[in-house]
Design a protein around this motif. Sequence first.
Motif, PDB file in Angstrom:
ATOM      1  N   ILE A   1      61.051  34.729  37.331  1.00 13.13           N
ATOM      2  CA  ILE A   1      59.616  34.706  37.640  1.00 13.13           C
ATOM      3  C   ILE A   1      59.134  36.094  38.039  1.00 13.13           C
ATOM      4  CG2 ILE A   1      57.878  33.860  39.264  1.00 13.13           C
ATOM      5  CD1 ILE A   1      59.137  31.209  39.222  1.00 13.13           C
TER       6      ILE A   1
ATOM      7  N   ILE B   1      53.990  41.065  33.080  1.00 11.68           N
ATOM      8  CA  ILE B   1      52.665  40.599  32.669  1.00 11.68           C
ATOM      9  C   ILE B   1      51.596  41.607  33.048  1.00 11.68           C
ATOM     10  CG2 ILE B   1      50.887  39.106  33.672  1.00 11.68           C
ATOM     11  CD1 ILE B   1      52.592  36.763  32.983  1.00 11.68           C
TER      12      ILE B   1
ATOM     13  N   LEU C   1      51.044  44.304  30.714  1.00 12.92           N
ATOM     14  CA  LEU C   1      50.423  43.962  29.441  1.00 12.92           C
ATOM     15  C   LEU C   1      48.908  43.859  29.563  1.00 12.92           C
ATOM     16  CD1 LEU C   1      52.950  41.211  28.327  1.00 12.92           C
ATOM     17  CD2 LEU C   1      52.800  43.547  27.484  1.00 12.92           C
ATOM     18  N   LEU C   2      48.430  43.800  30.800  1.00  8.48           N
ATOM     19  CA  LEU C   2      46.983  43.685  31.005  1.00  8.48           C
ATOM     20  C   LEU C   2      46.262  44.865  30.377  1.00  8.48           C
ATOM     21  CD1 LEU C   2      46.790  42.633  34.754  1.00  8.48           C
ATOM     22  CD2 LEU C   2      46.193  41.232  32.812  1.00  8.48           C
ATOM     23  N   PRO C   3      45.136  44.611  29.723  1.00  7.47           N
ATOM     24  CA  PRO C   3      44.360  45.727  29.184  1.00  7.47           C
ATOM     25  C   PRO C   3      43.656  46.478  30.316  1.00  7.47           C
ATOM     26  CG  PRO C   3      43.180  43.679  28.872  1.00  7.47           C
ATOM     27  CD  PRO C   3      44.485  43.322  29.519  1.00  7.47           C
TER      28      PRO C   3
ATOM     29  N   VAL D   1      42.432  27.814  43.680  1.00  9.43           N
ATOM     30  CA  VAL D   1      41.868  29.001  43.028  1.00  9.43           C
ATOM     31  C   VAL D   1      40.416  28.736  42.634  1.00  9.43           C
ATOM     32  CG1 VAL D   1      42.026  30.506  41.013  1.00  9.43           C
ATOM     33  CG2 VAL D   1      44.104  29.785  42.186  1.00  9.43           C
ATOM     34  N   THR D   2      40.195  27.613  41.930  1.00  9.31           N
ATOM     35  CA  THR D   2      38.851  27.269  41.482  1.00  9.31           C
ATOM     36  C   THR D   2      37.934  26.993  42.665  1.00  9.31           C
ATOM     37  OG1 THR D   2      40.180  25.780  40.139  1.00  9.31           O
ATOM     38  CG2 THR D   2      37.886  26.060  39.514  1.00  9.31           C
TER      39      THR D   2
ATOM     40  N   PHE E   1      36.852  29.862  44.736  1.00  9.67           N
ATOM     41  CA  PHE E   1      35.871  30.640  43.963  1.00  9.67           C
ATOM     42  C   PHE E   1      34.471  30.034  44.095  1.00  9.67           C
ATOM     43  CE2 PHE E   1      33.758  31.673  39.916  1.00  9.67           C
ATOM     44  CZ  PHE E   1      33.888  33.053  39.906  1.00  9.67           C
ATOM     45  N   VAL E   2      34.379  28.707  43.892  1.00 13.53           N
ATOM     46  CA  VAL E   2      33.075  28.053  43.934  1.00 13.53           C
ATOM     47  C   VAL E   2      32.453  28.143  45.328  1.00 13.53           C
ATOM     48  CG1 VAL E   2      31.812  25.897  43.600  1.00 13.53           C
ATOM     49  CG2 VAL E   2      33.725  26.458  42.109  1.00 13.53           C
TER      50      VAL E   2
ATOM     51  N   ILE F   1      41.453  36.206  41.515  1.00  8.67           N
ATOM     52  CA  ILE F   1      40.417  36.291  40.487  1.00  8.67           C
ATOM     53  C   ILE F   1      39.706  37.636  40.546  1.00  8.67           C
ATOM     54  CG2 ILE F   1      38.272  35.256  39.628  1.00  8.67           C
ATOM     55  CD1 ILE F   1      39.726  32.911  39.520  1.00  8.67           C
TER      56      ILE F   1
ATOM     57  N   LEU G   1      42.056  40.326  39.254  1.00  5.43           N
ATOM     58  CA  LEU G   1      42.174  40.256  37.799  1.00  5.43           C
ATOM     59  C   LEU G   1      41.005  40.971  37.151  1.00  5.43           C
ATOM     60  CD1 LEU G   1      43.336  36.603  36.996  1.00  5.43           C
ATOM     61  CD2 LEU G   1      44.470  38.700  36.293  1.00  5.43           C
TER      62      LEU G   1
ATOM     63  N   LEU H   1      50.238  36.481  42.606  1.00  8.34           N
ATOM     64  CA  LEU H   1      51.011  35.609  41.727  1.00  8.34           C
ATOM     65  C   LEU H   1      52.364  35.291  42.342  1.00  8.34           C
ATOM     66  CD1 LEU H   1      50.240  37.015  38.171  1.00  8.34           C
ATOM     67  CD2 LEU H   1      49.516  34.861  39.171  1.00  8.34           C
TER      68      LEU H   1
ATOM     69  N   LEU I   1      51.944  32.737  45.057  1.00  8.05           N
ATOM     70  CA  LEU I   1      51.672  31.407  44.504  1.00  8.05           C
ATOM     71  C   LEU I   1      52.947  30.828  43.883  1.00  8.05           C
ATOM     72  CD1 LEU I   1      48.156  32.021  42.943  1.00  8.05           C
ATOM     73  CD2 LEU I   1      48.683  30.589  44.897  1.00  8.05           C
ATOM     74  N   ALA I   2      53.702  31.694  43.165  1.00 10.83           N
ATOM     75  CA  ALA I   2      54.940  31.235  42.549  1.00 10.83           C
ATOM     76  C   ALA I   2      55.927  30.777  43.617  1.00 10.83           C
ATOM     77  CB  ALA I   2      55.556  32.347  41.714  1.00 10.83           C
TER      78      ALA I   2
END
Lengths: 309, 288
Positions: free
Chosen positions: A20, A27, A30-32, A248-249, A252-253, A264, A267, A279, A282-283
């Motif tokens: 992990i 990861i 790899l992010l742009p 997470v969601t 945010f709301v 978020i 990111l 991450l 959370l993992a």
Amino acid sequence: MILRYTFFRMLMLIPVSFSISVVIFMIVYLLPGDPIDNLLRVGSSPEDRAKLVAQYGLDRNLVVQYFVWIGNMFQGEFGQAIVLRRPVADLVAQNLPYSLTLGGLAFLFSSTVGMTLGTISAIVRHPVLDRMMRAFILLGSTVPGFWLALLLILLFSVKLGWFPVSGAGGWQSLVLPVLTIGFGGVALVARVTRVALMDARREDFVTLLHAKGLSSGTILFRHLMPHALLPVVTILALRIGWILGGAVTVEFVFGRPGLGSLLIRALGQRDYPVVQACLLMLALAVMLGTLIGDIAQAAMDPRVREKKS
Amino acid sequence: MAVRSLDAFARMSIGRAFSSGVGLVAGGFLVLLVLVALLAPWIAPFDYAAQNLMNANAAPAWPHLLGTDEFGRDVLSRVIHGARTSLSVSATAIAISMTAGMALGAAAGYFGGFFERAVMTVVDLTWSFPDILIALIFVAIIGPGLTSTTFAIAIAYLAQFTRLTRAQIVRLKRETFIEATINLGAKPTHILLRHLMPNAIAPVIVVGMLAIGDGIVLEATLGFFGLGAQPPTPSWGAMMSSGTAQLFLSPWVIIFPGVAVAVTVIAVNLFGDELIRALDIRDRLRGA
């Protein structure tokens, strides 16, 4: 026996957490986008850029970077947030309590209410109640969390003015987020409890207990509950990770601070160290949840110990 | 088992799923929804992108039955066109996920050994993670948009299909007729494609059908974060995302797309349950 199982189960965590951590580390590469670009002032020279890259250690070999990174992680040294320009450990420490409070309360809420509802619906065999229960379970497992959150805000904050719309001040601000995350959890736990109890009461030993003249209450609490608890505990433990994910969601709301909203935001800003730390936390929570679930399962069911250890 | 009889069996079961009251209503709704999505440009009363700032944030009333949004666009038309986006993204994603998952799971279950262990380790790893987290990471890597949303959903549910297919194959491999086929000297590809897969496919398809519902929710969530459909493309999630700013002013912009998501997912679940009953595969779904 259970200690032996726990020991071997924890040994298994080593390769899993290693993979992990490698994935999380990779990861992010790899992010742009490049956070260094965000830091450079307009008109900076390539030398300035190289200096910054070296300062954050981004010029070294990937393998070296990984081991430096993981070594630091073990010491609780998460590095410096590139965009927010603060130690990541501070950011995590600042946000983690909010996520833990929200997650813990949502977990407590969904397990107690879910088990109670599931038990009631398994004992009281009334067709109307049955239908209501099934409708509730269906709604709880299908309605998107963020939409439910918005509806709750509309009803309780805007129309009735009972709770604040957003923020994290006082217990009032916790009610709606806990209800939102808990709703899906309650439905899930209720369903598992209900099915487990209904399956358990069809067993032969229950007929025997009735024949022995035991009261229904004794049978339920002394014999059926321990029997039916197994799948419930497993689901609950697995749910720990899902609650954090659902948070997470919801964070945010409701505009609450927490690991989810931090993730978020990071990111969006391509703030690698913060994304990695979030991450990883959370993992870790997901892995701990599964670990607790497995151990609890093994403690209650000898067959699990035999099979896995 | 010949493929033709499987086909007949599937048709019979779908017919049976429609035959119950719940199945008829849920299935009928889904058929209608697909029709609406396909015929969106002809059904929608207004152009979904036509702005009318003079009539922004108007409450539901004739002729804008579901009201208008911050730009004065017709919410009903956007919900209708949103059905197109949401359904096609979710269905495509699940089709990709299902195909890849079946291939991986079948190979892992059939060949076993190191390959199986490697595949299953990765699968179990992603399995324990919330789907929204997997999808978020993936969208963050390749950037927002509908294509990345599609692949993010596909990856988020890959583990589910791999596990399920592998469980079916492992179970079937122990059956006498497979042993007999192996002993007769049939080639692995022949056994897999002609004997194992036709028998393993029913639960996978049903789970795929249910996963389309989950995919719609995930697409809506990503859209809500602003990572899915980009404006002015209407998707149920994206509509709610831009609607949050006007939450107090025009709640209908958020309520109706959400209702669309919820009702669709409920219908998918109810119909899926009927399918499970009609195919009599509840036990086979428990193992994975």
